[in-house]
Design an enzyme around this catalytic site. Structure first.
Site: not given
Length: 495
Positions: A372, A375-377, A5
């Site tokens: 997971s 959460l990073h878009g 990320y």
């Protein structure tokens, strides 16, 4: 599965002059490389890192002073945290404040409402899962509505850290009424805006944040005064060392990899190795900078047990990443764990363990991967990469488990102890050495393949492009790792 990320953070230091420097022709001399790349990178790194160190050292000193003058006024910690955190954000992030503000305020409002109206009711869905659904939904909608990808790219990591803090707070206060009683608007704001980790992370729990105010126990005042000078020197040494490591990895990512690989970069696998290594070293830059920021903000740096390690305090809060474990992996599981240690712990504690009991291990693993990724878009490359990593991790674990059982050999994903009594063939035997070296080579190959799709110089990923350009590096490599994954899966059923 808490992976790749940190290309989001490259917008922080990939200024136009540095971007141009990284795209220079590969036949530049060492003098030209230093002039066109090293010097601009050093200028930026000095300015950027100074903001983190100065503001967090100021925060640490102010906490020590106020704690000594007003030992029972814990709200002073929250006020100092809010002011210093806001100052740091203002210094290093120049766009997108409203996204951070609305997410922080709305998450608190949702938690307050759920605690007020759903506490004690026989609900089927726990409060934290409602907060997760709202938080991730808010994050994705905000990214879709933001007209400038560059602006969102600058704040993506900060938004993710904010969301992780709020979600962990929802889990911790769901059943812990004592902790919930300490959660006020001021304490929540101080936790969210804590300058030690507001921009780059790492995630820390609400309890860990509150311990900043507590003086270290078990140290006599005279003893503390007599050795405070030595401990202060150790503390300063740790901060300086972390900052220098961060600068070193930044220069490696921006300049040295291109220069060193220039003579042989005509081979596609060398180019892929360079891209992947540049991406990984940019991640280490972020990791060591956040480690430096955490230590600079450590108001209780004089704890006696911290002297056991001169490089890092004993507390795991300060250990963000482990480059040696990533670059020389025994298994992909080791890479996943060492890549971002705090995020790995967050996913394990709040997602995997929480969902394993009611839904089973398989569903828990799938939900951990989904959370997971989200959460990073809206980062489709990362989603596919995480799925590939998860698949490889499972296949490697199962294949090595079968080989260990069939041949009674120490070839499991985790290293057996030197006095292993379970397996006949020990780790230092020729058979085990060959098998483990083969998996080591396989993992190095996967690090190259999986990392080459992310380029630290490319800025925000253009996800609206066609799949061919989105996965261009993998196309160039003929999707070798994916074909090898299929073969490994078939091999697992054959043996």
């Amino acid at each position: 599965m808490d992976y790749y990320y940190d290309d989001y953070y490259d917008e922080y230091y990939d200024h136009p002059d540095q971007a141009a420097a990284r795209l220079f022709h590969r036949d530049l001399s060492i003098e030209e490389t230093i002039k066109n790349c090293v010097h601009p990178s050093l200028r930026f790194a000095t300015q950027y890192i100074t903001n983190f160190i100065a503001i967090n050292l100021l925060f640490s000193v102010l906490v020590l002073i106020v704690r000594k003058l007003f030992p029972t006024a814990q709200r002073s910690l929250h006020l100092l945290s809010c002011v210093c955190g806001a100052a740091l954000v203002y210094r290093v992030i120049d766009h997108g404040f409203y996204h951070f503000l609305q997410l922080a305020v709305s998450l608190y409002a949702v938690q307050w409402t759920l605690h007020r109206w759903l506490t004690g009711t026989g609900r089927y869905i726990k409060t934290p899962f409602i907060v997760i659904a709202y938080g991730i939904g808010n994050l994705l909608v905000s990214e879709l509505l933001e007209p400038s990808p560059e602006t969102w790219n600058r704040i993506r990591g900060t938004q993710m850290i904010l969301l992780m803090k709020a979600l962990s707070l929802a889990f911790d206060t769901d059943d812990n009424h004592s902790l919930r009683s300490q959660l006020t608007v001021l304490s929540y704001s101080g936790y969210i805006l804590c300058p030690a980790n507001i921009v780059l992370g790492p995630w820390i729990s609400f309890n860990d944040y509150l311990t900043i105010w507590k003086p270290p126990a078990g140290i006599e005042p005279k003893q503390c005064r007599s050795s405070s000078g030595r401990r202060m020197l150790i503390h300063v040494f740790r901060i300086v060392t972390s900052a220098l490591m961060a600068v070193g990895f930044l220069l490696t990512s921006n300049c040295m990899i291109d220069y060193l690989l220039a003579p042989i970069n005509s081979w596609k696998w060398v180019r892929a190795y360079g891209r992947a290594l540049s991406f990984r070293t940019s991640h280490y830059f972020i990791g060591y900078l956040s480690q430096c920021s955490m230590m600079a903000a450590a108001a209780d740096w004089h704890r006696a047990e911290d002297e056991r390690s001169i490089m890092l305090p004993v507390s795991s809060l300060y250990r963000i990443t482990s480059p040696m474990a990533v670059e020389f992996p025994r298994s992909l599981v080791q890479v996943v764990t060492a890549w971002n240690i705090p995020m790995h712990l967050w996913l394990k504690r709040y997602i995997f363990r929480t969902t394993k009991r009611p839904f089973g291990t398989g569903t828990a693993i799938a939900l951990t991967y989904i959370i997971s990724s989200l959460l990073h878009g809206l980062h489709y490359r990362l989603w596919i990469t995480l799925l590939t990593i998860g698949s490889w991790t499972f296949v490697e674990h199962e294949v090595r488990k079968k080989l260990a059982t069939i041949y009674s050999a120490c070839v499991l994903v985790g290293k057996c102890p030197s006095s292993c009594t379970v397996h006949q063939h020990k780790s230092n035997s020729v058979f085990c050495t060959v098998i483990n070296m083969l998996f080591f080579a396989l993992n190095i190959f996967n690090l190259i393949y999986l990392g080459c799709i992310f380029e630290s110089s490319e800025g925000p990923p253009d996800e609206v492009q066609q799949d061919k350009s989105m996965f261009g590096p993998w196309t160039e490599l003929n999707y070798a790792s994916h074909w090898l994954l299929v073969f490994a899966y078939l091999f697992y059923f054959v043996i």
